[in-house]
Design an enzyme around this catalytic site. Structure first.
Site, mmCIF file in Angstrom:
data_model
loop_
_atom_site.group_PDB
_atom_site.id
_atom_site.type_symbol
_atom_site.label_atom_id
_atom_site.label_comp_id
_atom_site.label_asym_id
_atom_site.label_seq_id
_atom_site.Cartn_x
_atom_site.Cartn_y
_atom_site.Cartn_z
ATOM 1 N N TYR A 1 -72.673 24.942 55.070
ATOM 2 C CA TYR A 1 -73.797 25.743 55.549
ATOM 3 C C TYR A 1 -73.411 26.524 56.791
ATOM 4 O O TYR A 1 -72.365 26.274 57.399
ATOM 5 C CB TYR A 1 -75.019 24.860 55.821
ATOM 6 C CG TYR A 1 -74.968 24.060 57.110
ATOM 7 C CD1 TYR A 1 -74.119 22.960 57.238
ATOM 8 C CD2 TYR A 1 -75.747 24.413 58.208
ATOM 9 C CE1 TYR A 1 -74.065 22.240 58.424
ATOM 10 C CE2 TYR A 1 -75.703 23.688 59.397
ATOM 11 C CZ TYR A 1 -74.860 22.603 59.497
ATOM 12 O OH TYR A 1 -74.799 21.899 60.668
ATOM 13 N N GLU B 1 -68.040 15.978 70.896
ATOM 14 C CA GLU B 1 -69.087 17.014 70.928
ATOM 15 C C GLU B 1 -70.438 16.343 70.731
ATOM 16 O O GLU B 1 -70.523 15.132 70.498
ATOM 17 C CB GLU B 1 -68.846 18.047 69.826
ATOM 18 C CG GLU B 1 -68.904 17.452 68.434
ATOM 19 C CD GLU B 1 -68.776 18.463 67.308
ATOM 20 O OE1 GLU B 1 -69.050 19.654 67.510
ATOM 21 O OE2 GLU B 1 -68.398 18.040 66.200
ATOM 22 N N LYS C 1 -67.955 22.802 58.189
ATOM 23 C CA LYS C 1 -69.409 22.782 58.409
ATOM 24 C C LYS C 1 -70.085 22.316 57.126
ATOM 25 O O LYS C 1 -70.692 23.096 56.382
ATOM 26 C CB LYS C 1 -69.916 24.159 58.868
ATOM 27 C CG LYS C 1 -71.244 24.068 59.611
ATOM 28 C CD LYS C 1 -71.517 25.299 60.423
ATOM 29 C CE LYS C 1 -72.932 25.381 60.929
ATOM 30 N NZ LYS C 1 -73.356 24.289 61.785
ATOM 31 N N LEU D 1 -66.699 20.446 65.348
ATOM 32 C CA LEU D 1 -67.013 21.699 64.679
ATOM 33 C C LEU D 1 -66.725 22.813 65.691
ATOM 34 O O LEU D 1 -67.277 22.788 66.806
ATOM 35 C CB LEU D 1 -68.489 21.747 64.269
ATOM 36 C CG LEU D 1 -68.840 23.067 63.574
ATOM 37 C CD1 LEU D 1 -68.324 23.051 62.145
ATOM 38 C CD2 LEU D 1 -70.324 23.318 63.596
HETATM 39 N N1 PMP Z 1 -71.214 20.950 66.723
HETATM 40 C C1 PMP Z 1 -72.047 20.496 65.778
HETATM 41 C C2 PMP Z 1 -71.814 19.138 65.239
HETATM 42 C C3 PMP Z 1 -73.092 21.301 65.306
HETATM 43 O O1 PMP Z 1 -73.916 20.834 64.345
HETATM 44 C C4 PMP Z 1 -73.279 22.584 65.858
HETATM 45 C C5 PMP Z 1 -74.415 23.459 65.410
HETATM 46 N N2 PMP Z 1 -74.394 23.704 64.061
HETATM 47 C C6 PMP Z 1 -72.394 23.020 66.844
HETATM 48 C C7 PMP Z 1 -71.370 22.176 67.261
HETATM 49 C C8 PMP Z 1 -72.529 24.378 67.457
HETATM 50 O O2 PMP Z 1 -72.062 25.388 66.581
HETATM 51 P P1 PMP Z 1 -72.586 26.863 66.681
HETATM 52 O O3 PMP Z 1 -72.346 27.312 68.078
HETATM 53 O O4 PMP Z 1 -71.751 27.606 65.708
HETATM 54 O O5 PMP Z 1 -74.038 26.860 66.338
#
Ligand code: PMP
Length: 284
Positions: free
Chosen positions: A32, A178, A146, A203
């Site tokens: 996603y 994270e 993702k 991620l």
């Molecule tokens: N880490 C995780 C585990 C997440 O779920 C997200 C948000 N989807 C992020 C980091 C931040 O990613 P982004 O800046 O692309 O929204």
């Protein structure tokens, strides 16, 4: 009426449906993206597409569209059909539908669903900062994909919420990886911005990437090096990033104040710079 895009057509979101044999439903076999749009412009579209492409390739899921230009056109049409200017969209692609079997079916068409949603930016949280707790990172070793398989993240976010915290920062081998829904940063005792490297344990957030670029362009030193719990408690500032939250100052971790318990100056500078960047991308 809210309109979604589902496997080639635009339909009413409340009645659109997908097979119970969808492999996303049966196996979490899908990926996603969450993107934001402002003034009908998709923010950081190229970065999201690059990550989507990588996630699909990593799981060997066939792309449902010939190229990503057609995806951009679909998204723009969806935003228009929903009479929106600003908001977010959720895009999910699964391997497809087939009778339940772990093995990939030889002939299968991916399922794609896109819908829009809105969240109001919480001005209070941006101004005053948020509280975070620590937890063990129970996830697999491909957090860089993702994937829609989000159970550890869901449980951690719920746990944080039930403890009165905005987010849970996860640690693996005493290193902070994270948050459950966001990337984690500190400003260390040398005034360097520090965050976990974009490897298989996190991620690689689109916002993370953008903030690193902004910070470097503003002459801050950025170290993509994991920090320990004790480094976290000695840091001068902490913040988190995500598409939906943008940049939020972190003022306490496990109920212990970060520095003086107030949002830091570097964090505030980055928030201003990030807001300017979004404005410039959504310029009409
Ligand atoms: N880490 C995780 C585990 C997440 O779920 C997200 C948000 N989807 C992020 C980091 C931040 O990613 P982004 O800046 O692309 O929204």
């Amino acid at each position: 009426m809210s309109i979604c895009f589902i496997n080639g057509s635009f339909e009413d979101k409340s009645s659109a449906s997908i097979s119970i044999q969808d492999r996303g439903f049966n196996f979490s076999d899908g990926v996603y993206e969450v993107m934001s749009f402002q003034k009908n412009k998709i923010i950081n579209f190229d970065k999201h597409i690059k990550r989507l492409d990588r996630s699909l390739n990593s799981l060997r899921i066939i792309k449902p569209m010939r190229n990503f230009k057609s995806l951009e056109l679909i998204i723009k049409k969806l935003i228009k059909l929903n009479h929106l200017r600003d908001g977010f969209l959720y895009l999910q692609i699964t391997r497809g539908s087939s009778s339940r079997n772990h093995l990939f079916p030889s002939l299968i068409n991916p399922n794609i669903v896109i819908f829009t949603f809105s969240i109001k930016l919480d001005v209070k949280m941006i101004k005053n900062g948020v509280n975070v707790m620590l937890s063990d990172d129970l996830r697999w070793k491909r957090c860089d994909i993702k994937s829609i398989s989000l159970l550890p993240n869901v449980l951690e976010k719920q746990n944080a919420h039930e403890n009165g915290m905005y987010e849970s920062w996860q640690k693996r081998d005493n290193l902070i990886t994270e948050g459950s829904t966001s990337n984690a940063f500190i400003v260390n005792s040398k005034n360097e911005i520090q965050t976990h490297p974009a490897n298989n344990y996190i991620l690689g957030g689109v916002t993370r990437d953008t903030v690193i670029d902004l910070a470097k362009n503003s002459k801050f030193i950025v170290k993509e090096k994991a920090f320990t719990k004790s480094e976290l408690f000695k840091c001068r500032e902490a913040f988190l990033t995500s598409t939906t939250a943008r940049i939020l100052p972190v003022i306490s971790v496990d109920n212990k104040k970060i520095f003086n318990g107030k949002p830091g100056e570097i964090t505030k500078t980055l928030i201003t710079k990030y807001n300017e960047l979004i404005k410039s991308q959504s310029h009409e």
